[in-house]
Structures are given as C-alpha cells and as structure tokens.
Enzyme design. Structure first.
Site, PDB file in Angstrom:
ATOM      1  N   SER A 177      52.396   3.918  26.864  1.00 13.68           N
ATOM      2  CA  SER A 177      52.062   4.594  27.634  1.00 13.68           C
ATOM      3  C   SER A 177      52.070   6.047  27.207  1.00 13.68           C
ATOM      4  O   SER A 177      52.625   6.479  26.065  1.00 13.68           O
ATOM      5  CB  SER A 177      52.973   4.585  28.941  1.00 13.68           C
ATOM      6  OG  SER A 177      52.960   3.527  29.497  1.00 13.68           O
ATOM      7  N   GLY A 178      51.758   7.206  27.832  1.00 10.67           N
ATOM      8  CA  GLY A 178      51.496   8.533  27.464  1.00 10.67           C
ATOM      9  C   GLY A 178      50.229   9.005  26.946  1.00 10.67           C
ATOM     10  O   GLY A 178      50.091  10.241  26.545  1.00 10.67           O
ATOM     11  N   HIS A 212      50.841  10.245  18.973  1.00 12.86           N
ATOM     12  CA  HIS A 212      52.141  10.301  19.153  1.00 12.86           C
ATOM     13  C   HIS A 212      52.876  11.391  18.376  1.00 12.86           C
ATOM     14  O   HIS A 212      53.973  11.305  18.686  1.00 12.86           O
ATOM     15  CB  HIS A 212      52.759   8.913  18.645  1.00 12.86           C
ATOM     16  CG  HIS A 212      52.224   7.668  18.919  1.00 12.86           C
ATOM     17  ND1 HIS A 212      51.207   7.268  18.088  1.00 12.86           N
ATOM     18  CD2 HIS A 212      52.198   7.015  20.045  1.00 12.86           C
ATOM     19  CE1 HIS A 212      50.783   6.200  18.547  1.00 12.86           C
ATOM     20  NE2 HIS A 212      51.193   6.014  19.709  1.00 12.86           N
ATOM     21  N   ASP A 258      48.266  37.008  37.311  1.00 10.43           N
ATOM     22  CA  ASP A 258      46.967  36.667  36.320  1.00 10.43           C
ATOM     23  C   ASP A 258      46.926  37.417  35.014  1.00 10.43           C
ATOM     24  O   ASP A 258      46.472  37.086  34.141  1.00 10.43           O
ATOM     25  CB  ASP A 258      45.759  36.557  37.085  1.00 10.43           C
ATOM     26  CG  ASP A 258      45.385  37.863  37.831  1.00 10.43           C
ATOM     27  OD1 ASP A 258      46.181  38.808  37.805  1.00 10.43           O
ATOM     28  OD2 ASP A 258      44.343  37.843  38.409  1.00 10.43           O
ATOM     29  N   GLY A 259      47.439  38.668  35.107  1.00 10.15           N
ATOM     30  CA  GLY A 259      47.438  39.695  34.067  1.00 10.15           C
ATOM     31  C   GLY A 259      46.294  40.000  33.345  1.00 10.15           C
ATOM     32  O   GLY A 259      45.843  40.048  32.233  1.00 10.15           O
ATOM     33  N   SER A 261      37.657  41.138  41.899  1.00 15.88           N
ATOM     34  CA  SER A 261      37.821  41.986  43.098  1.00 15.88           C
ATOM     35  C   SER A 261      37.637  43.440  42.829  1.00 15.88           C
ATOM     36  O   SER A 261      36.976  44.166  43.784  1.00 15.88           O
ATOM     37  CB  SER A 261      39.174  41.424  43.910  1.00 15.88           C
ATOM     38  OG  SER A 261      40.286  42.000  43.129  1.00 15.88           O
ATOM     39  N   SER A 262      38.193  44.045  41.950  1.00 11.36           N
ATOM     40  CA  SER A 262      37.919  45.284  41.386  1.00 11.36           C
ATOM     41  C   SER A 262      36.514  45.640  41.169  1.00 11.36           C
ATOM     42  O   SER A 262      36.090  46.812  41.546  1.00 11.36           O
ATOM     43  CB  SER A 262      38.684  45.598  39.821  1.00 11.36           C
ATOM     44  OG  SER A 262      40.000  45.182  39.937  1.00 11.36           O
ATOM     45  N   ASP A 322      51.293  49.232  40.964  1.00  8.06           N
ATOM     46  CA  ASP A 322      50.052  48.655  41.164  1.00  8.06           C
ATOM     47  C   ASP A 322      49.084  48.855  40.080  1.00  8.06           C
ATOM     48  O   ASP A 322      48.552  50.061  39.995  1.00  8.06           O
ATOM     49  CB  ASP A 322      49.434  48.670  42.482  1.00  8.06           C
ATOM     50  CG  ASP A 322      47.973  47.665  42.515  1.00  8.06           C
ATOM     51  OD1 ASP A 322      48.172  46.604  42.670  1.00  8.06           O
ATOM     52  OD2 ASP A 322      47.162  48.588  42.773  1.00  8.06           O
ATOM     53  N   PRO A 323      48.486  47.957  39.355  1.00 10.70           N
ATOM     54  CA  PRO A 323      47.616  48.218  38.137  1.00 10.70           C
ATOM     55  C   PRO A 323      46.305  48.716  38.860  1.00 10.70           C
ATOM     56  O   PRO A 323      45.818  49.657  37.938  1.00 10.70           O
ATOM     57  CB  PRO A 323      47.467  46.870  37.371  1.00 10.70           C
ATOM     58  CG  PRO A 323      47.703  45.863  38.546  1.00 10.70           C
ATOM     59  CD  PRO A 323      48.772  46.697  39.498  1.00 10.70           C
TER      60      PRO A 323
END
Length: 621
Positions: A56-57, A220, A427-428, A472-473, A606-607
């Site tokens: 598995s994996g 692996h 988010d930066g 948004s900016s 605030d940025p």
C-alpha cells in the site's frame, strides 16, 4: 514524525481499502484478506483473470485499476510491504473458482513481490490452476542495472491496461502473455523528487536539502542515481528525457524520430496540480513533432544527433505523442515528485490503451494525440463604441510617464514586504499581484505614450489593471480608477481630484446596480443571506486598502478650499494614508481574506493599505 490523517498506523492500509470499497459499488473485499475484487466475478467465466498488487502507499495503484477492461483483482500489503503468499493464493483461488480459464499475475519487479506472488503461483499450479506471471521492470534510472534488474514502477499501470483490454476482448492466456511482455520491453519510466516520503509512524525515508532534487529514485524512497540543484521545470524534464533515452544507459528506452508513444506524467503524491501541468507541457514540447516528418531521412537524424554542438538541447525530438495521460497513477505517499513513462506503441497497442474500462483510476479523457501547437480559440472582438484613447505629447505626457515609473519602481521594491505582510492572512501573494500591475504598466508605456488627459489616463489604467493585475486588488483598483475617471471627465480643477477620489471610494463600496444586492440590506439579506451584495463590501475600519484611501480622501477635501496649495494637500494626504496603514495592525479585520483569521494573529499592517500609501507616496515623488 510527519503528521498523517489516519486512525492507526497498523490499520491504515485496511482502512484505506474499506473506504475505497464503500465508495465504489463495483468493488468487493475478500473476507479475511487485503484483496479487492470486481463485484461481477461471474462475468470472467471462460476468460482470463488478471491479478496484481503490492504494498500500500502507491494509491490509486493498485485497487484503483480493478474493473471491467482492466484488473480482476488486486492483493495489497501493508504500506510499502509486499502482500502475503496466503492472500495472493486466496485471490487466485477465488477467480479460479469463478470459472477463469487462465490467470495472469502482473507483478512489479521487487524482490518481495516476486517471492510472494511466485510462491502463491507455485502452490496454485499444484492445485491445478493455469497461472502465469509477468514481471514488469520499466525503471530507466540505472545505467548498469544490478542482479535484481530494473525496478517496476509506474509503467506497470499501462501493462494493466493492455492486459485488461486483451482479456476483455476474449484473448487467451498465451496471447496476453506474449503481447504484454512485448509491450513492457518497449517502455521506460524515470522519477524525479523534490522531497522524501514517510511511512505512517516513521520519519522520512531520506533527506533532501532545500535546493536539491533527486533523479531516478524508486517509489518507496529508494536512492536514485543523482542529486542535483533544483532546476526549472523545462530543464528538469529535459534532464529526465536525456537520461531515459541515452543509448549508453543499459536501461534506456529506444525512441526513433517519428515513432508514436504513450506519455504518462505521474504525480508521485505531493506535487501540486499546477506543477504537474507545467511538467506535462514541458514533456510534450520536448518530445513532440513540431510538424516535422523524419521518416524519409533517418540517417540525417542520426548525423544530427552526432553533432550535439549544432543542436539546441531544448529542441523537440520529433516523437508523435499518440496519447498523453496526466495525473496520479502510482504514488509514493506524499512525495513531491513526478515520473515520466514512455511506451512505444503501434495501432494495435493504441487501441488497447483506448479500450473502455470501468476502473475508477483510469483517466476518462478523449482519445487523441498531444500537440506542441498552442491550440487557441480566437479572442473576442472589441465591443465598438468606446472612443479611441488619445496618446499624450509634450511636457504633461512626460511628467505622467515619470510619475507612473515611480509608482512601478515603488511597487517592485516593496514586493517582498507586501508578500510577507500578506502571509498572515494565508496566501502571501499581495506583492506578486502589485508587481504584475507594475510590469503591465511598464509594458503599456513602452508600447505607446500614455494619455495626458487625466480622465483618459485613469480610464486606460483601469482597463489595464482589470485585465492584467488579477486578484481582488486588480478589481478594486479597476473600480476605483473607472469611477474616478468618469468623475474627472471634462474637469481639470484641483477640486475635481477630491471629487474623483470620493467617487472611486464610493464605487468600491456601493451595491451592484440592478442586482439582488441593490435592494436594501434588510430586504436582500432575508431572501439571500449568503450573497455578498457589494463589489468590495468593505468600509473604513475593516483593515483593508480602504483605510488608507479614505484617510487620504479626507485630506484631499482641502483641495475644495479656494487658494489651497495642491502640493501641500497631497503631502498631507500621503502622511494620512501612511498613518492609517500603520494603524490597521490594531484593527479587527472585517472584510477580505484576513477576516477569516483571528485578530491575535494579525500583528502587522494590512498589505493592501500599505500598498495604497506607497503608491500615493510615489505619486508625490
């Protein structure tokens, strides 16, 4: 020990299989074993059954490939551990008793898998079952494979598909063995990793430095053939393809110009889908035909390859990518990495790859070749009616360019600072977003002189940022500038600028005309409580760019006073914006992404407010 979302270390493989079966009505668990089978076993009567498996994996391998047109069943071990002989034998017995006329075991070339599946095969034969085994070794990593041979990795999935299509079509065991053996010899895979993986309950299997990647490692976490500095995606893919096709490498796959291949770009588990798409595009461009037919003059291609100093190392290889499959096919837990698989195909093999299957992990994509061409739909025509912008000339235009250049330089200088401030909200990317605006403005100024008329200048900047800035900016700046430009139309007095800023701020806050949000807040909230009714929705005090803008706007109201000194008013506005931006560190976020974060974590300004203050400062000069 790395964090894992499991119930227990010892039960994680069983829980994963149980979850898979609970969500897929076409699968069944074999009681007392880690075995997944098709739910329609009576359908295999008179046909060849196909069994595979391993540790598995590696999900979705192997259970994700159980279904009509692929595997009859799979046997799973614990994480990175071969399944037991008893479970393999139980799976063989179940399909034999269901009426299979032959059983093919498809096994990756790892010692544990060969031993356990091989021992089960011998015991099943002693019971009278017609069982064969094909061992897949597709790893191209090692130039001189050792006694164990080439490891079996992601190419095994293509063997599952070819064998499954043949079995579904009614082919006999001898024919399936012959064709999958030939297909496996025309196939190669190579992996590349940026990080290790870790078995639940254990530490990572190896370590890579922050600036390192490893070429040729196993699924692996086994060692590869080379560690190197992290490369751009294009160069990393080129390095992989060169290694895979190097004739001095005994494990290489032989590709001749004009041949057709199936390309599989496999996420090893932890690579983002964004990165995977970039790698896939690079692989197609480095392999693809570019419209060149090499078949008539193969000797020229050989001569060209013998003169590497004449060739661009990044040029494509003239290979036809008949199919490109991109996704998670055989992973190594959370390893951030990718593998490339190439299988040389003819028309028959391609039909088998394209044959239908109900296996949940096989990609349901349209059948067709990959292309190096940039396939595009023509952009829409501009809507007529907007007057053409007048380009500026003279001292005013030159001054506009100087101001805009200062703004661009300022935004690029504070890019890292804005990103760092923005990371508190998750988010930066605030710095990157404003840097995109700066680059777009510079490119625009290089293409044409900006209009000197204030209204036209702001209107052009609004259109530019709405198209290029993003986030948004970009929308908020676009709204602000559009409304400000409309307010300035036909005016040039100082008070007009105060009115323009007020109009811009109002546009960022007001409701959408004619939409649900243009109703009163009480009326619309009662009907549609989840709908955001404003373009921006923020107000002063909400810890956003509006805090700086509103502070500056208040200072700019002095421009309405007869005899006011515009330069002094602007200096005051910049100072007010800077003070307001700094004050946002003490505010509770009421809008934007930061509003989802506890105020105790928002220890910095605030940025967006910082960016507005910086832009105003750059305008002042």
């Amino acid at each position: 020990t790395p964090k894992k979302l499991v119930n227990s270390v010892s039960g994680c493989a069983d829980d994963a299989l149980a979850g898979l079966v609970s969500c897929n009505p076409g699968l069944r668990l074999l009681q007392g074993h880690r075995v997944i089978l098709r739910d329609d076993l009576p359908a295999i009567r008179g046909r060849v059954a196909l069994l595979s498996g391993g540790g598995s994996g590696h999900e979705p391998a192997h259970a994700g490939y159980v279904g009509k047109g692929m595997l009859t069943g799979v046997v799973a071990g614990a994480v990175f551990t071969s399944p037991s002989v008893g479970s393999v034998l139980a799976a063989i017995r179940v399909v034999a008793q269901a009426g299979a006329v032959g059983i093919l075991l498809i096994v990756k070339n790892y010692t544990g898998d060969r031993l356990n599946f091989g021992m089960a095969l011998e015991r099943a034969r002693s019971e009278g079952a017609d069982v064969r085994m094909v061992v897949v070794g597709d790893d191209c990593a090692f130039a001189t494979p050792g006694k164990a041979g080439r490891r079996g990795i992601c190419g095994t999935v293509l063997i599952h598909k070819v064998a499954g299509a043949l079995a579904e079509a009614g082919a006999g065991l001898d024919e399936i063995m012959e064709k999958v053996t030939a297909a496996s010899k025309a196939m190669g895979t190579l992996g590349l990793s940026l990080s290790p993986c870790s078995i639940p309950g254990s530490k990572p299997s190896f370590q890579l430095a922050e600036d390192e990647m490893e070429l040729g490692l196993g699924i692996h976490g086994e060692a590869g053939v080379r560690r190197m500095k992290v490369l751009p995606a294009d160069e990393a893919v080129e390095t992989m393809l060169k290694h895979m096709t190097d004739p001095s490498n005994a494990s290489h796959i032989s590709l001749t110009p004009g041949c057709s291949v199936v390309l599989m770009v496999n996420n090893l588990g932890g690579l983002s889908c964004l990165e995977l798409g970039i790698v896939a595009g690079a692989a197609v461009s480095r392999l693809g035909e570019c419209g060149v037919s090499w078949d008539p003059i193969p000797w020229l291609w050989t001569f060209w390859n013998d003169l590497p100093w004449l060739r661009d190392p990044a040029e494509s290889r003239g290979i036809r990518i008949a199919r490109a499959l991109v996704g998670c096919f055989m992973t190594a837990l959370e390893m951030a990495g990718v593998s490339l698989t190439l299988m040389v195909v003819d028309e028959e093999l391609l039909r088998l790859i394209d044959a239908k299957t109900t296996a949940m992990a096989w990609p349901n994509v349209p059948a067709g070749p990959a292309t190096t061409r940039r396939e595009e739909i023509p952009a829409p025509r501009d809507v007529p009616g907007k007057p053409m912008d007048e380009t500026g000339t003279g001292p005013g235009a030159a001054q506009v360019e100087q101001v805009l250049e200062r703004v661009c330089r300022t935004l690029l200088d504070i890019q890292d600072k804005l990103n760092q401030l923005d990371r508190a909200a998750g988010d930066g990317d605030c710095g990157h977003t404003h840097a995109r605006a700066a680059h777009a403005i510079r490119e625009w100024m290089r293409s044409r002189p900006p209009p000197a008329a204030p209204s036209q200048l702001l209107s052009c900047l609004a259109d530019l940022l709405l198209e290029k800035m993003g986030g948004s900016s970009g929308v908020l700046y676009g709204l602000f500038l559009t409304a400000a430009a409309r307010s300035l139309s036909g005016r040039s007095d100082p008070a007009a600028w105060a009115d323009a800023v007020d109009s811009g701020i109002d546009a960022m806050q007001r409701s959408v005309p004619g939409a649900v949000g243009s109703q009163s807040p009480q009326e619309s909230q009662s009907q549609f409580p989840c709908i955001q009714h404003r373009y921006g929705g923020a107000a002063p005090g909400d810890r956003t760019m509006l805090d700086s803008l509103c502070a500056a706007a208040k200072a700019l109201h002095s421009l309405r006073i007869p005899g006011a000194n515009p330069l002094q008013v602007l200096e005051t506005a910049v100072q007010s914006a800077e003070v307001a931006a700094e004050a946002t560190k003490h505010m509770e976020a009421g809008a934007g992404r930061a509003s989802y974060i506890r105020s105790s974590r928002l220890e910095h300004p605030d940025p967006g407010a910082v960016a507005v203050a910086a832009v105003l400062g750059a305008v002042l000069g």
